[in-house]
Design a protein around this motif. Sequence first.
Motif, PDB file in Angstrom:
ATOM      1  N   GLN A  39       0.835  -1.200   0.000  1.00  0.00           N
ATOM      2  CA  GLN A  39       0.000   0.000   0.000  1.00  0.00           C
ATOM      3  C   GLN A  39       0.874   1.257   0.000  1.00  0.00           C
ATOM      4  N   LEU A  40       1.970   1.237   0.734  1.00  0.00           N
ATOM      5  CA  LEU A  40       2.877   2.381   0.773  1.00  0.00           C
ATOM      6  C   LEU A  40       3.497   2.629  -0.606  1.00  0.00           C
ATOM      7  N   ILE A  41       3.829   1.549  -1.299  1.00  0.00           N
ATOM      8  CA  ILE A  41       4.383   1.673  -2.650  1.00  0.00           C
ATOM      9  C   ILE A  41       3.337   2.258  -3.592  1.00  0.00           C
ATOM     10  N   LYS A  84      -4.344   4.115  10.049  1.00  0.00           N
ATOM     11  CA  LYS A  84      -3.683   3.834   8.782  1.00  0.00           C
ATOM     12  C   LYS A  84      -3.260   5.134   8.102  1.00  0.00           C
ATOM     13  N   THR A  85      -4.122   6.130   8.146  1.00  0.00           N
ATOM     14  CA  THR A  85      -3.824   7.413   7.519  1.00  0.00           C
ATOM     15  C   THR A  85      -2.609   8.069   8.155  1.00  0.00           C
ATOM     16  N   LEU A  86      -2.528   8.023   9.482  1.00  0.00           N
ATOM     17  CA  LEU A  86      -1.391   8.636  10.175  1.00  0.00           C
ATOM     18  C   LEU A  86      -0.079   7.958   9.812  1.00  0.00           C
ATOM     19  N   ILE A  87      -0.104   6.640   9.635  1.00  0.00           N
ATOM     20  CA  ILE A  87       1.109   5.913   9.239  1.00  0.00           C
ATOM     21  C   ILE A  87       1.478   6.250   7.801  1.00  0.00           C
ATOM     22  N   ARG A  88       0.492   6.280   6.918  1.00  0.00           N
ATOM     23  CA  ARG A  88       0.763   6.584   5.512  1.00  0.00           C
ATOM     24  C   ARG A  88       1.251   8.016   5.332  1.00  0.00           C
ATOM     25  N   ARG A 103      -2.872  17.041   0.509  1.00  0.00           N
ATOM     26  CA  ARG A 103      -3.353  16.453   1.756  1.00  0.00           C
ATOM     27  C   ARG A 103      -3.726  15.004   1.543  1.00  0.00           C
ATOM     28  N   PHE A 104      -3.479  14.205   2.558  1.00  0.00           N
ATOM     29  CA  PHE A 104      -3.871  12.800   2.521  1.00  0.00           C
ATOM     30  C   PHE A 104      -5.087  12.646   3.421  1.00  0.00           C
TER      31      PHE A 104
END
Length: 298
Positions: A39-41, A84-88, A103-104
């Motif tokens: 997901q990060l990729i 999840k959003t905070l990690i991404r 913004r994410f």
Amino acid sequence: MKKILLLAFVLIAIISKGISQSNYSLAIPNPKSLLTKEQLIKDKEALKSYHPNPFNSFPEREWDSLIEVIAKELPLEPIMETEKTLIRRKLLDRVTFEDPHLRFIPVLGKTGTLKVKMKKIKALPFTLISISDTLLIDKSFDEKIYSGDRILSINNVDAVSYLESSYRDRYMSGYALQTFHHFSFASDYSIKLVRNNQRKEIFIKGIPMDNGFFPKLYGDIEEKIIDKNKTGYFSINNFDYNKYLVKCLGRYLDKVKKEGYKNVIIDIRKNPGGSGDHFDELFSLLSNNKKDSLSVRR
């Protein structure tokens, strides 16, 4: 027959919920899910489509290295969308720091088998000013809440907890605050606050999304004519619902022209950004090509 009984049961449940006591719980949290390195990729690749130069001062190889670091610390169990959003964001906030318009934002998915419709959401009826770990009411659309009130908690969740999961904009909407904090929308809200050095608990209703909420909140504008200086004043607090904005600004400029004034102040200090639709129409209103155009300074 079973389908009819099931439908009757659902209707009874809905009616019962409607006449029950106020609901101050988190109304529509997303189900938990697993966050993976893949997901990060995908986030990095998606950024290439949204940003003209995402690797300007942060080379892609450094992004890849950061992905490896974050991936080693990923939770092994499913987590909430906000978490999840905070990690991404650990990956994306570097670009946001350089370009605050990026913004994410967490996405509200499905609750059970039914997709939550925007018009069913009832949001906080005010906008806020954030100063460090303090939340103050900027503008209120509920007569029980006053401008200047200091928020202590919303439905028993501390203001600091909301801020920890949000972007620290000076001005923000209650809706944005709720979106970043587990989609914490409810039909009713218990607001603990400080007013004139006194603590109070106030109970209010949320504003339905289908009740002209967004134009009222994001399209919220202030306009006036300063006769002493022969100048008009028009604030734009968000570039969302731009069609509504263009209509209001066009009508206002006509009013200023009718007064015979030549100057207009466009105030965007509270504007965090938004979308770019209808910008051609917006800029045409501010064009100096016509002889009778107003002098506009930003």
